[in-house]
Every structure is written in structure tokens, then in C-alpha cells.
Design a protein around this motif. Structure first.
Motif, PDB file in Angstrom:
ATOM      1  N   ASP A 143     -43.267  56.804 -89.026  1.00 31.26           N
ATOM      2  CA  ASP A 143     -44.406  55.948 -88.708  1.00 31.26           C
ATOM      3  C   ASP A 143     -45.108  55.613 -90.038  1.00 31.26           C
ATOM      4  N   TYR A 144     -45.371  54.336 -90.292  1.00 34.14           N
ATOM      5  CA  TYR A 144     -45.872  54.022 -91.629  1.00 34.14           C
ATOM      6  C   TYR A 144     -47.358  53.651 -91.689  1.00 34.14           C
ATOM      7  N   VAL A 145     -48.087  53.963 -90.620  1.00 32.58           N
ATOM      8  CA  VAL A 145     -49.511  53.608 -90.629  1.00 32.58           C
ATOM      9  C   VAL A 145     -50.248  54.355 -91.744  1.00 32.58           C
ATOM     10  N   GLU A 146     -49.997  55.649 -91.833  1.00 31.11           N
ATOM     11  CA  GLU A 146     -50.675  56.447 -92.866  1.00 31.11           C
ATOM     12  C   GLU A 146     -50.208  56.008 -94.271  1.00 31.11           C
ATOM     13  N   ALA A 147     -48.920  55.716 -94.369  1.00 34.76           N
ATOM     14  CA  ALA A 147     -48.385  55.286 -95.671  1.00 34.76           C
ATOM     15  C   ALA A 147     -49.075  53.990 -96.125  1.00 34.76           C
ATOM     16  N   LEU A 148     -49.319  53.087 -95.155  1.00 37.27           N
ATOM     17  CA  LEU A 148     -49.952  51.822 -95.535  1.00 37.27           C
ATOM     18  C   LEU A 148     -51.395  52.034 -96.004  1.00 37.27           C
ATOM     19  N   SER A 149     -52.092  52.964 -95.365  1.00 34.50           N
ATOM     20  CA  SER A 149     -53.472  53.157 -95.826  1.00 34.50           C
ATOM     21  C   SER A 149     -53.481  53.849 -97.204  1.00 34.50           C
ATOM     22  N   ARG A 150     -52.506  54.719 -97.447  1.00 37.03           N
ATOM     23  CA  ARG A 150     -52.351  55.345 -98.778  1.00 37.03           C
ATOM     24  C   ARG A 150     -51.993  54.292 -99.831  1.00 37.03           C
ATOM     25  N   VAL A 169     -43.260  47.951-103.915  1.00 42.98           N
ATOM     26  CA  VAL A 169     -43.208  48.766-102.696  1.00 42.98           C
ATOM     27  C   VAL A 169     -41.757  48.906-102.254  1.00 42.98           C
ATOM     28  N   PHE A 170     -41.271  50.135-102.230  1.00 46.86           N
ATOM     29  CA  PHE A 170     -39.914  50.393-101.743  1.00 46.86           C
ATOM     30  C   PHE A 170     -39.991  50.777-100.270  1.00 46.86           C
ATOM     31  N   ILE A 171     -39.484  49.916 -99.414  1.00 49.89           N
ATOM     32  CA  ILE A 171     -39.371  50.262 -97.990  1.00 49.89           C
ATOM     33  C   ILE A 171     -38.057  51.022 -97.913  1.00 49.89           C
ATOM     34  N   HIS A 172     -38.183  52.341 -97.865  1.00 49.03           N
ATOM     35  CA  HIS A 172     -37.058  53.214 -98.201  1.00 49.03           C
ATOM     36  C   HIS A 172     -36.382  53.805 -96.961  1.00 49.03           C
ATOM     37  N   ASP A 180     -31.272  43.450 -88.516  1.00 48.60           N
ATOM     38  CA  ASP A 180     -32.424  42.788 -87.893  1.00 48.60           C
ATOM     39  C   ASP A 180     -33.668  43.657 -87.992  1.00 48.60           C
ATOM     40  N   HIS A 181     -33.446  44.930 -87.759  1.00 47.77           N
ATOM     41  CA  HIS A 181     -34.548  45.880 -87.773  1.00 47.77           C
ATOM     42  C   HIS A 181     -35.164  45.979 -89.178  1.00 47.77           C
ATOM     43  N   LYS A 182     -34.291  45.930 -90.170  1.00 49.46           N
ATOM     44  CA  LYS A 182     -34.773  45.987 -91.571  1.00 49.46           C
ATOM     45  C   LYS A 182     -35.726  44.829 -91.852  1.00 49.46           C
ATOM     46  N   ILE A 183     -35.263  43.633 -91.496  1.00 45.68           N
ATOM     47  CA  ILE A 183     -36.066  42.428 -91.777  1.00 45.68           C
ATOM     48  C   ILE A 183     -37.396  42.498 -91.032  1.00 45.68           C
ATOM     49  N   GLU A 184     -37.291  42.942 -89.794  1.00 50.42           N
ATOM     50  CA  GLU A 184     -38.506  43.044 -88.972  1.00 50.42           C
ATOM     51  C   GLU A 184     -39.501  44.027 -89.613  1.00 50.42           C
ATOM     52  N   ASP A 188     -43.235  43.224 -91.104  1.00 48.87           N
ATOM     53  CA  ASP A 188     -44.418  43.896 -90.568  1.00 48.87           C
ATOM     54  C   ASP A 188     -45.186  44.627 -91.682  1.00 48.87           C
ATOM     55  N   ILE A 189     -44.456  45.362 -92.499  1.00 47.53           N
ATOM     56  CA  ILE A 189     -45.120  46.131 -93.574  1.00 47.53           C
ATOM     57  C   ILE A 189     -45.791  45.182 -94.560  1.00 47.53           C
ATOM     58  N   GLN A 190     -45.059  44.135 -94.895  1.00 44.98           N
ATOM     59  CA  GLN A 190     -45.585  43.150 -95.853  1.00 44.98           C
ATOM     60  C   GLN A 190     -46.878  42.530 -95.313  1.00 44.98           C
ATOM     61  N   LYS A 191     -46.858  42.173 -94.034  1.00 45.06           N
ATOM     62  CA  LYS A 191     -48.008  41.499 -93.435  1.00 45.06           C
ATOM     63  C   LYS A 191     -49.209  42.446 -93.390  1.00 45.06           C
ATOM     64  N   ARG A 192     -48.960  43.666 -92.947  1.00 42.76           N
ATOM     65  CA  ARG A 192     -50.080  44.609 -92.837  1.00 42.76           C
ATOM     66  C   ARG A 192     -50.671  44.926 -94.210  1.00 42.76           C
TER      67      ARG A 192
END
Ligand SMILES: Nc1nc2c(ncn2[C@@H]2O[C@H](COP(=O)(O)OP(=O)(O)OP(=O)(O)O)[C@@H](O)[C@H]2O)c(=O)[nH]1
Length: 368
Positions: A143-150, A169-172, A180-184, A188-192
Motif C-alpha cells: 500500500d503506497y499511501v504512507e510512502a506518498l506522504s513520506r 521516484v522509483f516505483i519499485h 496494464d497494472h504497472k501503467i495504472e 495513480d502514483i504520479q497523479k497523487r
């Protein structure tokens, strides 16, 4: 794929590598023999002094277990990805010098997962001030919510201290995801991340995103791009490579750091992943064969030198050509077989015996 030749062909009167100021220290070459990089590892406390240090700094940050140490070990220590399963958690800042050539010369700082910006002993201003790139690693399988706030907190702090830092930013760990999932996820990460910056009125902070995994070449390619941004000579190198390919019938040319397999420059035509992977494979083949057959019995640990070169004919009419440029750099080219076999091709018409020389803007020479 057939390996035609990995052989010793020395070159005429071309000027020495040192013209470009490459490291001449023989000890550095031990890197090949022991699987290390000739680097000096160090563990720093938050308050250690850094005076006198001039190399650009690349920081690896992100939540615990996001994969920071694995990235460093796989890219710079040739650790196999499976071995990273046994890495212990980092609990201090680990600093490493990477000095394989004058172009690939920097320090990597691996941070423990949870650094506390409010810890008075953590002098983040000093750290960010000398930083060239900050790589923030996000575990895409978590889950990347915490990672995004960090990420937001880290980037905004760092930007305040040093607006010249490149934020990467490495989406690792994307090996576990479908295409498809990767792009999605990336979208999402980029937008947030961008929305968070916009909400804070910091749209001017630019974040670059990469999909990475230690289980394929994506981590090397992403690291290549991070490193390239720190090379002031990059436009000159690209220009030289453009001139080189347009005068030699070559389709694509890369300049590689053979130790890390980071490509430090290429011509301006697009890079596709397969091409990059082939180059990495070719470097592995050359080093492996040179280790076995390229050394005299009495010699130790120098499997790559002035005489290193290789030609590989692929089964699709493409020829790959690798040639040593300096102790740590190799030119890897793709050329069509018909162009390669043309008599006036500089790679063929005496090219091996009278190496092609390129003169750079600073009056030094490159021998190809
Ligand atoms: N599937 C997958 N697993 C990975 C990848 N990279 C790292 N890992 C795994 O992730 C786990 C944590 O890796 P570390 O490199 O220790 O993570 P870290 O961010 O340095 O962790 P801390 O030191 O605690 O901050 C290990 O089990 C690695 O094998 C990847 O690309 N794909």
C-alpha cells in the motif's frame, strides 16, 4: 546469437585515455576480480562531518523494506537479486563511493527506512545541500499511501534546502505486476504525488518516475538515467555519438560503464529496453570470456583493458560491436550487417588496426 570474436586487437597511435582525465589507479581495476567496485564503504552517523567531499551525492530514500539496499547491492555490487532476500534492515546511513570513471563518479547514500526529520542529530540541511539526486523508492506491491506522504515530506524539505536536486521516484518491485497494472500504478502514483505538490503550491518541483525491478534490467536503465543527469558533459557526449553514428553507418551507439552497466550516454535516437538488455548481455559475455581466456596465467584480475573488443552477429542481420574506450568505459554499437561489411566502414576498413579517433571540444581525444 553467435559470438564471433572476443579478441585482443591493439590500436595504433591513438592518444592515451588519460587525456580525458580518467582514473589511472591500477587498484581500481581490482573491482573486476572481487566483484566489488573498488569502493569504500562507510557507515555514517547522522552528525558525521563531511567536509572536503566533492562528489555528487545520490540519496536512496523510502520506507522500510521498499528495496533501497537491494538496488544498491544489485547495481553496484553484482549481488544476485535472490540474495537480497537475506539483506538485513539498514539502521544507519550507509555511504559508498562509486568512482569507476570520471563520468561515473559519485557517492550513494542508503538511508534507513524511517528517518526522522525532526531528530535534532539528523542534519538534513547539510545532507541535502550537497545532493545531486534524491531517489525515492516506493514499493509498488505494498500500500503506497504512507510512502506518498513520506515522499511529499522528503521532497518539500529537500527542495527548500536545495532546489537543484533531481527528484527521482522509483516505483519499485514491479516484477509482480502485469503490464496494464504497472501503467495504472504509475499513473495513480504520479497523479497523487503531483496533486500533493500542487495543494502545497509547489507545482514547480519536478518529479521523474521510473518503473523498476531488480529482477530485470529496468533498475540499471533507471539508474543510468539518474546518473546521466549528473554528468555535465552529457550534451557533448551525445553530440559526439550523433556525429559518430552519422559518419559510420551505425544505427545506435552507447557509452557504457562496464562495471555497473550504467550507460552514461547514447545518441539521440530512442532507446528501447531490448537494445539496452542486449548491450548488458554483451558486456557480461566479454567480461566472462576475458576472465577465462583473456588473462595470462601470471596475471591477476584485469579482464578488461585496451585490447578488449568483441563482435557479435545476431540472427536478425544486426551486428553488435563492443570496443574499449577507457579502462572503465566501452562503446557498444548496433550496425546492420550490410553496412558493417562495407569496405569503407570505419569499423572494418582498418578500424580495428587503426582505431577511429574523435576529437572532443576540450581538445582531448577519444579512441574508438
Ligand atoms: N519482488 C521484488 N522484491 C524486491 C525487489 N527489490 C527488493 N526486493 C525485496 O525487498 C525486501 C527488502 O529489501 P531491502 O533492500 O532490504 O529494503 P530497504 O529499503 O533497504 O529496507 P530498510 O533497510 O529496512 O530500509 C528484500 O526481501 C528484497 O529481496 C524487487 O525489485 N522485486
Amino acid at each position: 546469437m553467435t559470438t564471433e570474436r572476443v579478441s585482443a586487437l591493439s590500436g595504433g597511435d591513438a592518444p592515451e585515455d588519460s587525456a580525458l582525465g580518467y582514473y589511472d589507479d591500477e587498484d581500481d581495476l581490482d573491482a573486476f576480480s572481487d566483484g566489488e567496485l573498488g569502493c569504500e564503504d562507510g557507515v555514517l552517523g547522522f552528525s558525521d562531518s563531511l567536509s572536503g567531499e566533492v562528489k555528487p551525492r545520490i540519496l536512496l530514500m523510502g520506507l522500510r523494506r521498499s528495496g533501497k539496499s537491494s538496488i544498491q547491492k544489485v547495481v553496484f555490487h553484482k549481488m544476485s537479486p535472490n540474495e537480497t532476500l537475506f539483506l538485513e534492515s539498514t539502521n544507519k546511513i550507509c555511504r559508498e563511493d562509486v568512482s569507476s570513471s570520471s563520468f561515473v563518479s559519485f557517492q550513494i547514500w542508503d538511508f534507513p527506512g524511517q528517518i526522522d526529520f525532526f531528530d535534532p542529530t539528523f542534519d538534513y540541511e547539510m545532507i541535502f545541500r550537497g545532493t545531486g539526486a534524491l531517489i525515492f523508492v516506493i514499493d509498488s506491491q505494498d500500500d503506497y499511501v504512507e510512502a506518498l506522504s513520506r515522499l511529499h515530506l522528503t521532497v518539500t524539505r529537500a527542495y527548500k534546502v536545495n532546489p537543484d536536486i533531481n527528484f527521482e521516484v522509483f516505483i519499485h518491485k514491479v516484477d509482480g505486476l502485469s503490464d496494464d497494472h504497472k501503467i495504472e500504478k504509475q499513473r495513480d502514483i504520479q497523479k497523487r504525488a503531483s496533486d500533493d505538490l500542487a495543494d502545497a503550491g509547489l507545482e514547480r518541483i519536478h518529479l521523474s518516475f521510473y518503473l523498476t525491478s531488480i529482477y530485470d534490467h529496468s533498475i540499471f536503465e533507471a539508474f543510468s538515467k539518474v546518473v546521466q543527469k549528473l554528468i555535465p558533459q552529457l550534451p557533448t557526449l551525445e553530440n559526439l555519438l550523433n556525429i559518430f553514428i552519422s559518419n559510420s553507418g551505425i544505427e545506435k551507439a552507447f557509452l557504457f560503464d562496464v562495471v555497473s552497466k550504467i550507460y552514461i550516454a547514447t545518441d539521440s535516437s530512442p532507446v528501447d529496453m531490448q537494445t539496452y538488455e542486449l548491450c548488458c548481455d554483451m558486456i557480461d559475455v566479454v567480461i566472462d570470456i576475458s576472465c577465462i581466456y583473456g588473462l595470462a596465467d601470471c596475471e591477476a584480475g584485469l579482464p578488461y583493458d585496451k585490447e578488449s573488443m568483441a563482435i557479435i552477429h545476431l540472427n536478425n542481420t544486426t551486428v553488435m560491436y563492443l570496443k574499449e574506450v577507457t579502462k572503465f568505459l566501452a562503446m557498444v554499437c548496433f550496425v546492420r550487417r550490410d553496412s558493417f561489411e562495407r569496405k569503407d566502414n570505419p569499423l572494418v576498413s582498418g578500424g580495428f588496426l587503426q582505431p577511429l579517433c574523435l576529437r572532443t571540444g576540450d581538445e582531448s581525444w577519444w579512441r574508438v
